[in-house]
Design an enzyme around this catalytic site. Structure first.
Site, short mmCIF file in Angstrom:
data_model
loop_
_atom_site.label_atom_id
_atom_site.label_comp_id
_atom_site.label_asym_id
_atom_site.label_seq_id
_atom_site.Cartn_x
_atom_site.Cartn_y
_atom_site.Cartn_z
N GLY A 12 2.94 2.77 22.99
CA GLY A 12 3.37 3.51 24.17
C GLY A 12 3.13 5.00 24.14
O GLY A 12 3.75 5.75 24.88
N SER A 13 2.16 5.44 23.34
CA SER A 13 1.91 6.89 23.31
C SER A 13 1.32 7.37 24.65
O SER A 13 1.61 8.48 25.10
CB SER A 13 0.99 7.29 22.15
OG SER A 13 -0.29 6.76 22.32
N ASN A 14 0.55 6.52 25.30
CA ASN A 14 0.04 6.90 26.63
C ASN A 14 1.15 6.88 27.67
O ASN A 14 1.19 7.76 28.55
CB ASN A 14 -1.12 5.98 27.04
CG ASN A 14 -2.42 6.38 26.38
OD1 ASN A 14 -3.05 7.37 26.76
ND2 ASN A 14 -2.81 5.64 25.37
N MET A 88 -1.87 -5.59 26.74
CA MET A 88 -2.83 -6.46 26.05
C MET A 88 -3.05 -7.79 26.76
O MET A 88 -3.14 -8.84 26.14
CB MET A 88 -2.38 -6.69 24.60
CG MET A 88 -2.21 -5.40 23.80
SD MET A 88 -3.66 -4.34 23.86
CE MET A 88 -4.70 -5.22 22.70
N ARG A 89 -3.14 -7.72 28.08
CA ARG A 89 -3.40 -8.92 28.86
C ARG A 89 -4.31 -8.62 30.02
O ARG A 89 -4.29 -7.51 30.55
CB ARG A 89 -2.09 -9.48 29.43
CG ARG A 89 -1.27 -10.11 28.37
CD ARG A 89 -0.05 -10.76 28.93
NE ARG A 89 0.66 -11.37 27.83
CZ ARG A 89 0.45 -12.60 27.41
NH1 ARG A 89 -0.42 -13.37 28.02
NH2 ARG A 89 1.11 -13.08 26.38
N LEU A 90 -5.04 -9.66 30.40
CA LEU A 90 -5.88 -9.56 31.59
C LEU A 90 -5.02 -9.96 32.79
O LEU A 90 -4.41 -11.03 32.78
CB LEU A 90 -7.02 -10.57 31.40
CG LEU A 90 -8.26 -10.44 32.27
CD1 LEU A 90 -8.91 -9.08 32.07
CD2 LEU A 90 -9.24 -11.55 31.89
N ASN A 105 -6.91 1.49 34.43
CA ASN A 105 -6.75 1.18 33.01
C ASN A 105 -7.41 2.28 32.19
O ASN A 105 -8.35 2.93 32.65
CB ASN A 105 -7.42 -0.16 32.69
CG ASN A 105 -7.27 -0.57 31.23
OD1 ASN A 105 -6.20 -0.38 30.63
ND2 ASN A 105 -8.33 -1.10 30.64
N HIS A 107 -9.37 2.93 28.52
CA HIS A 107 -10.04 2.20 27.44
C HIS A 107 -10.62 3.21 26.45
O HIS A 107 -11.24 4.19 26.85
CB HIS A 107 -11.14 1.30 28.00
CG HIS A 107 -11.73 0.43 26.95
ND1 HIS A 107 -11.07 -0.69 26.47
CD2 HIS A 107 -12.88 0.53 26.25
CE1 HIS A 107 -11.81 -1.24 25.52
NE2 HIS A 107 -12.92 -0.52 25.36
#
Ligand code: GRF
Length: 189
Positions: A12-14, A88-90, A105, A107
């Protein structure tokens, strides 16, 4: 005023960087959505006083079924923008379509290079001289949506993976709040 929902699964740093950046503005992180019971991001949300909705995909037969249950909960928070940050899911087409063009998102590579869960390691091992991070819109694919903005950095010869990762995260923490502001302020359409 814009309400952002951050979706995160882990550290959760972002999430923190976005919440901190928006705190003294007319926008806010109105909600954290988390799919992992023990994720550190949950503690960060609690400390920041940000509401949490959890979603346990394992309880449902399909992604669609899980997200169908999430949709009315999202509506309660009048969410303008969904920012995936280490989620971590689509997402299923159900959610992507419900928030069409309002899901982004981050990346940790210069997409379209190194999509998927090992973007940092693959970038590090690539030998590429220019590396960086990408913010993109979310479509049905894995890290495939249209790119909104990228930020680059140079490879440092002999740098450890750990130091490389720290530099990537520092880039992310600067770029993500910046792009979110630009979207909420209407500077990116
Ligand atoms: C970040 O590197 C992000 O680019 C990737 O997952 C990581 C999440 O880190 N999608 P954190 O949970 O925000 O610290």
């Amino acid at each position: 005023m814009g309400n952002v929902a951050v979706f995160a699964s882990g550290e959760g740093s972002n999430f923190q960087a976005i919440a901190d950046a928006l705190k003294n503005s007319r926008h806010q992180v109105a909600l954290l959505v988390c799919d992992k019971k023990k994720a550190h991001v949950l503690q960060r949300a609690q400390e920041a006083g940000i509401p949490v909705e959890t979603i346990n995909y394992l309880q449902y037969r399909t992604r669609e079924a899980a997200e169908k249950d999430l949709l009315p909960r999202l509506e309660q928070y009048s969410i303008d923008l969904i920012a995936l940050a280490g989620f971590m899911r689509l997402l299923s087409p159900l959610l992507v379509d419900a928030y069409k063009d309002r899901i982004i998102n981050i990346h940790p590579s210069l997409l379209p290079k190194y999509p998927g869960t090992h973007g940092i390691e693959e970038s590090y091992k690539s030998g590429d001289k220019e590396l960086g991070v990408t913010i993109h819109r979310v479509d049905y694919g894995l890290d495939t949506g249209p790119i909104i903005r990228q930020r680059k950095m140079r490879r440092v010869e002999g740098e450890s993976l750990e130091d490389f990762e720290s530099r990537i995260h520092a880039l992310e923490h600067g770029l993500y709040p910046e792009v979110i502001f630009d979207i909420l302020e209407g500077r990116i359409h």
